[in-house]
Design a protein around this motif. Sequence first.
Motif, PDB file in Angstrom:
ATOM      1  N   UNK A  83     -11.902  -8.248  16.579  1.00  0.00           N
ATOM      2  CA  UNK A  83     -11.993  -7.274  17.670  1.00  0.00           C
ATOM      3  C   UNK A  83     -13.369  -6.622  17.753  1.00  0.00           C
ATOM      4  N   UNK A  84     -14.285  -6.993  16.841  1.00  0.00           N
ATOM      5  CA  UNK A  84     -15.653  -6.500  16.935  1.00  0.00           C
ATOM      6  C   UNK A  84     -15.998  -5.358  16.011  1.00  0.00           C
ATOM      7  N   UNK A  85     -15.148  -5.071  15.035  1.00  0.00           N
ATOM      8  CA  UNK A  85     -15.476  -4.060  14.040  1.00  0.00           C
ATOM      9  C   UNK A  85     -16.248  -4.719  12.893  1.00  0.00           C
ATOM     10  N   UNK A  86     -17.299  -4.061  12.442  1.00  0.00           N
ATOM     11  CA  UNK A  86     -18.122  -4.593  11.361  1.00  0.00           C
ATOM     12  C   UNK A  86     -17.662  -4.012  10.030  1.00  0.00           C
ATOM     13  N   UNK A  87     -17.572  -4.827   8.979  1.00  0.00           N
ATOM     14  CA  UNK A  87     -17.188  -4.285   7.671  1.00  0.00           C
ATOM     15  C   UNK A  87     -18.392  -3.747   6.907  1.00  0.00           C
ATOM     16  N   UNK A  88     -18.217  -2.619   6.214  1.00  0.00           N
ATOM     17  CA  UNK A  88     -19.238  -2.213   5.256  1.00  0.00           C
ATOM     18  C   UNK A  88     -19.069  -3.068   4.010  1.00  0.00           C
ATOM     19  N   UNK A  89     -20.044  -2.996   3.113  1.00  0.00           N
ATOM     20  CA  UNK A  89     -20.021  -3.898   1.959  1.00  0.00           C
ATOM     21  C   UNK A  89     -19.099  -3.439   0.847  1.00  0.00           C
ATOM     22  N   UNK A  90     -18.578  -2.202   0.930  1.00  0.00           N
ATOM     23  CA  UNK A  90     -17.841  -1.650  -0.201  1.00  0.00           C
ATOM     24  C   UNK A  90     -16.341  -1.924  -0.087  1.00  0.00           C
ATOM     25  N   UNK A  91     -15.792  -2.452  -1.178  1.00  0.00           N
ATOM     26  CA  UNK A  91     -14.355  -2.671  -1.270  1.00  0.00           C
ATOM     27  C   UNK A  91     -13.811  -1.804  -2.398  1.00  0.00           C
ATOM     28  N   UNK A  92     -12.772  -1.065  -2.097  1.00  0.00           N
ATOM     29  CA  UNK A  92     -12.264  -0.072  -3.041  1.00  0.00           C
ATOM     30  C   UNK A  92     -10.752  -0.212  -3.169  1.00  0.00           C
ATOM     31  N   UNK A  93     -10.200   0.506  -4.136  1.00  0.00           N
ATOM     32  CA  UNK A  93      -8.746   0.559  -4.280  1.00  0.00           C
ATOM     33  C   UNK A  93      -8.380   1.848  -5.005  1.00  0.00           C
TER      34      UNK A  93
ATOM     35  N   UNK B 118      -6.470  -3.792  -2.721  1.00  0.00           N
ATOM     36  CA  UNK B 118      -7.896  -3.669  -2.435  1.00  0.00           C
ATOM     37  C   UNK B 118      -8.117  -3.579  -0.933  1.00  0.00           C
ATOM     38  N   UNK B 119      -9.040  -2.726  -0.533  1.00  0.00           N
ATOM     39  CA  UNK B 119      -9.276  -2.489   0.886  1.00  0.00           C
ATOM     40  C   UNK B 119     -10.776  -2.480   1.163  1.00  0.00           C
TER      41      UNK B 119
ATOM     42  N   UNK C  61     -11.506   3.846  -6.837  1.00  0.00           N
ATOM     43  CA  UNK C  61     -12.568   3.141  -7.546  1.00  0.00           C
ATOM     44  C   UNK C  61     -13.098   1.989  -6.696  1.00  0.00           C
ATOM     45  N   UNK C  62     -14.389   1.801  -6.744  1.00  0.00           N
ATOM     46  CA  UNK C  62     -15.027   0.729  -6.001  1.00  0.00           C
ATOM     47  C   UNK C  62     -15.073  -0.534  -6.848  1.00  0.00           C
ATOM     48  N   UNK C  63     -14.854  -1.663  -6.219  1.00  0.00           N
ATOM     49  CA  UNK C  63     -14.948  -2.938  -6.904  1.00  0.00           C
ATOM     50  C   UNK C  63     -16.332  -3.082  -7.533  1.00  0.00           C
ATOM     51  N   UNK C  64     -16.376  -3.435  -8.808  1.00  0.00           N
ATOM     52  CA  UNK C  64     -17.638  -3.577  -9.508  1.00  0.00           C
ATOM     53  C   UNK C  64     -18.072  -2.342 -10.262  1.00  0.00           C
TER      54      UNK C  64
ATOM     55  N   UNK D 139       0.834  -1.201   0.000  1.00  0.00           N
ATOM     56  CA  UNK D 139       0.000   0.000   0.000  1.00  0.00           C
ATOM     57  C   UNK D 139       0.872   1.255   0.000  1.00  0.00           C
ATOM     58  N   UNK D 140       1.838   1.302   0.901  1.00  0.00           N
ATOM     59  CA  UNK D 140       2.699   2.470   1.025  1.00  0.00           C
ATOM     60  C   UNK D 140       3.529   2.669  -0.236  1.00  0.00           C
ATOM     61  N   UNK D 141       3.948   1.570  -0.856  1.00  0.00           N
ATOM     62  CA  UNK D 141       4.706   1.680  -2.092  1.00  0.00           C
ATOM     63  C   UNK D 141       3.922   2.371  -3.186  1.00  0.00           C
ATOM     64  N   UNK D 142       2.614   2.238  -3.139  1.00  0.00           N
ATOM     65  CA  UNK D 142       1.743   2.905  -4.094  1.00  0.00           C
ATOM     66  C   UNK D 142       1.798   4.418  -3.912  1.00  0.00           C
TER      67      UNK D 142
END
Length: 314
Positions: free
Chosen positions: A126-136, A301-302, A281-284, A41-44
């Motif tokens: 640790x109890x964090x919930x993910x949102x549905x969006x994956x982006x890069x 991708x994150x 940009x979001x995946x999809x 990521x940092x290399x980007x």
Amino acid sequence: MSLTEWSTDILQYDLSDEYSIRKADFAEWGLYCTVYYDMRYVGFFREEEFSSSKISAYWIYKGENKIGGVRMEPNQMYHLFFIPPFQQCFEVLKLLKHKLLQWSDRTKRILTFEILPDQVDLYARAGFWPVEFRCRWMQRPTDHFEIEWDSRVTVKSPEIIESKTGTRKYVNEDEIAQCDLESFAGSLEATRRNKTSLADFIPDEDPNYTNEILTQASTLVYDKETGQLIANCRLCLQDNQAAVYSIGVRPAYRGRGLATLMLQRALNALKGQYLVLRLYVMQGNDAESVYLNLGFIPGVQEIQTMYIPEEESQ
């Protein structure tokens, strides 16, 4: 404990008998983050430093040994990294979460941003919930292109004016908003940004994150016959680098290569001014193929956001 117990003036917080966090100098902390956060990521973002002073940066200590770093303030945490050979990452994240709960306004969500693949499971446990969006992020060097516009369109750069009160806005923000509404309404991108009405698309903030170079490299495309704005690409500053803030084409005008031409125009105008042009940009997203065909390279991708839900009022 309450929100008022967090302060920018407090230099150290104990997490347990063994662990603590201590206020960090931004420049030194940023150097460590650049090395240890995630090299893919940092290399980007290799020409940047992670030394922003917007959110408090802390060192994580085990006893008197520096074992990592994190950015934290009430209701938000990100850029968590650990210094090898430290391995007790989950134990530390649970302690950080506990401290964050003490600091935060629990009527609001607690957020962590841009979760990279190696840390998704850590935050989830640790109890964090993910949102549905994956982006890069994607980027490519600025470059020169031979551009030939369709004779049926007129191409301009947007104009920004400043009011007597110092507010900056696009001269034709209403028609930009209408173009964006028709370009994005009902799309994944609109859903991600929670935009559903014309008012949601009024570009009332992005001019404050741009400059004359980026404004001139932005594009408005008009249909010559109707005079209607049919496509636009607006650029902004992202950590002092050029980035695409928004790019859209009305549905009736798609398939004519307008998105590609607007991006090529931006890359031309930025050549010699900025090394690269970036976009998020979001995946999809249907436009991802346009970016790839133009030579934009994707980063890691994150998951855009993970969160601890707000507490319901009793």
